[in-house]
Design an enzyme around this catalytic site. Structure first.
Site, PDB file in Angstrom:
ATOM      1  N   CYS A  34      -4.861  -2.991   2.912  1.00 51.58           N
ATOM      2  CA  CYS A  34      -4.584  -2.872   4.342  1.00 51.58           C
ATOM      3  C   CYS A  34      -5.782  -3.149   5.240  1.00 51.58           C
ATOM      4  CB  CYS A  34      -3.951  -1.518   4.653  1.00 51.58           C
ATOM      5  SG  CYS A  34      -3.181  -1.539   6.283  1.00 51.58           S
ATOM      6  N   LYS A  46      -9.453   1.853  -1.910  1.00 58.02           N
ATOM      7  CA  LYS A  46      -9.667   1.325  -0.549  1.00 58.02           C
ATOM      8  C   LYS A  46     -11.029   1.736   0.008  1.00 58.02           C
ATOM      9  CE  LYS A  46      -7.111   1.256   3.878  1.00 58.02           C
ATOM     10  NZ  LYS A  46      -5.834   1.717   4.469  1.00 58.02           N
ATOM     11  N   GLU A  98       0.856  -1.203   0.000  1.00 59.44           N
ATOM     12  CA  GLU A  98       0.000   0.000   0.000  1.00 59.44           C
ATOM     13  C   GLU A  98       0.888   1.248   0.000  1.00 59.44           C
ATOM     14  OE1 GLU A  98      -1.624   0.784   3.928  1.00 59.44           O
ATOM     15  OE2 GLU A  98      -3.388   1.790   3.104  1.00 59.44           O
TER      16      GLU A  98
HETATM   17  N1  CDT Z   1      -3.064   1.478   6.539  1.00 61.22           N
HETATM   18  C1  CDT Z   1      -3.986   0.865   7.303  1.00 61.22           C
HETATM   19  O1  CDT Z   1      -5.108   0.653   6.871  1.00 61.22           O
HETATM   20  N2  CDT Z   1      -3.579   0.507   8.548  1.00 61.22           N
HETATM   21  C2  CDT Z   1      -4.491  -0.062   9.499  1.00 61.22           C
HETATM   22  C3  CDT Z   1      -4.119   0.395  10.867  1.00 61.22           C
HETATM   23  C4  CDT Z   1      -5.222   1.116  11.405  1.00 61.22           C
HETATM   24  S1  CDT Z   1      -4.899   1.789  12.958  1.00 61.22           S
HETATM   25  C5  CDT Z   1      -5.774   3.192  12.891  1.00 61.22           C
HETATM   26  C6  CDT Z   1      -4.541  -1.579   9.513  1.00 61.22           C
HETATM   27  O2  CDT Z   1      -5.642  -2.111   9.607  1.00 61.22           O
HETATM   28  O3  CDT Z   1      -3.518  -2.230   9.478  1.00 61.22           O
END
Ligand code: CDT
Length: 307
Positions: free
Chosen positions: A168, A123, A46
């Site tokens: 993500c 996303k 990402e």
């Molecule tokens: N980039 C991303 O989506 N990271 C999230 C962390 C969220 S914490 C606010 C994840 O789910 O890994």
């Protein structure tokens, strides 16, 4: 047998001052290494071209927009596309997308083996918050800088396979995989930037790695699909990002995994035909799903406690 040699290109941290040209040089090195290992396709994380800028609070939209790509491909990534075409290697990577009509998305693209973009995903599940939060050592302002994706969870026919993408935080939601599962997905590419320390709710910090694999392995098994999960990892601007990139088979097993938290390529020969095993048995949706009982999933967003 339908086989695809997938290269997982985990990336180490990208610091704020590191320009896209430097990052692309790193990506080229990973791509060349993948070529040496016989890869048909390479998957990067990402927001692969920049630091995870959503950790910074910015008020000036012009400054925010400097982190976004207005075109894809553009000059900064031209060599990456050229090298991919000369290697005859398909690729997927994430970037921040600014559309001509001013929309901002957290996006991933997929190219064919001629480096032509054949698929785009935006996303859907944006984590974090939209205003500055003094409780946090690092902000997570995805809700400020991005709009939720407007393309749903499509599945494309590519490389003789049914291919999906997500990004993500999407990987933590079973709906993500199931919507693609309903389109007979056979391989899902997903990149992530996951802080290992959530300062406002540190209770599960020690389980970051476990939860990462748990949700991807469950999504793979329950939908009988390959899942390729790729991290941007290591210490980025003082925020420690989870590693643990892996390739998961439709059985739910991890078949290949990163060993460190820096730039690293590893490969798995993915037999797409094995995704049929459970598509025809345990998770034969047509035979076993009971949609008459699933209505609440789309009727309600938040949970309502029983009285
Ligand atoms: N980039 C991303 O989506 N990271 C999230 C962390 C969220 S914490 C606010 C994840 O789910 O890994």
């Amino acid at each position: 047998m339908r086989m695809i040699n997938v290269a997982a290109a985990q990336m180490g941290p990208i610091q704020r001052a590191e320009g896209r040209e430097t990052v692309v040089r790193r990506m080229l090195e990973l791509m060349d290494e993948a070529k040496g290992k016989g890869a048909d396709l390479i998957v990067y994380p990402e927001l692969a071209l920049t630091t995870f800028f959503a950790r910074w609070y910015m008020e000036d939209q012009a400054e925010v927009d400097t982190w976004f790509e207005r075109q894809m491909p553009n000059d900064a990534v031209r060599t990456l596309f050229e090298r991919a075409a000369s290697h005859r290697m398909a690729m997927s990577f994430g970037h921040a997308e600014l559309t001509p009509d001013g929309h901002h998305y957290n996006t991933a693209i997929l190219t064919d083996r001629d480096a032509k973009i054949i698929a785009k995903y935006r996303k859907v599940h944006l984590p974090g918050h939209s205003e500055f939060d003094p409780e946090r050592t690092h902000q997570h302002l995805e809700k400020r800088y991005f709009e939720p994706g407007d393309l749903g969870f499509p599945v494309w026919r590519a490389f003789g396979a049914n291919v999906g993408m997500c990004i993500c935080n999407d990987r933590r939601w079973p709906e993500t995989y199931r919507v693609m599962g309903m389109q007979s997905v056979e391989v899902i590419f997903l990149g992530y930037n996951t802080p290992t320390h959530l300062s406002w709710i540190p209770v599960y910090d020690h389980l970051a790695d476990f939860h990462n694999h748990l949700c991807m392995q469950a999504g793979a098994y329950q939908n009988s699909t390959w899942v390729v999960g790729i991290a941007k990892a290591g210490n980025e601007e003082g925020s420690e990002l989870l590693a643990g990139s892996c390739i998961i088979s439709p059985s739910g097993e991890i078949v290949a995994q990163a060993t460190g938290n820096g730039d690293e390529v590893f490969i798995a020969k993915c037999n797409l035909d094995i995704s049929r095993f459970n598509k025809e048995a345990m998770f034969n949706f047509a035979q076993h799903r009971r949609v008459e009982h699933y209505g609440l999933i789309t009727e309600r967003t938040g949970a309502v406690p029983q009285r």
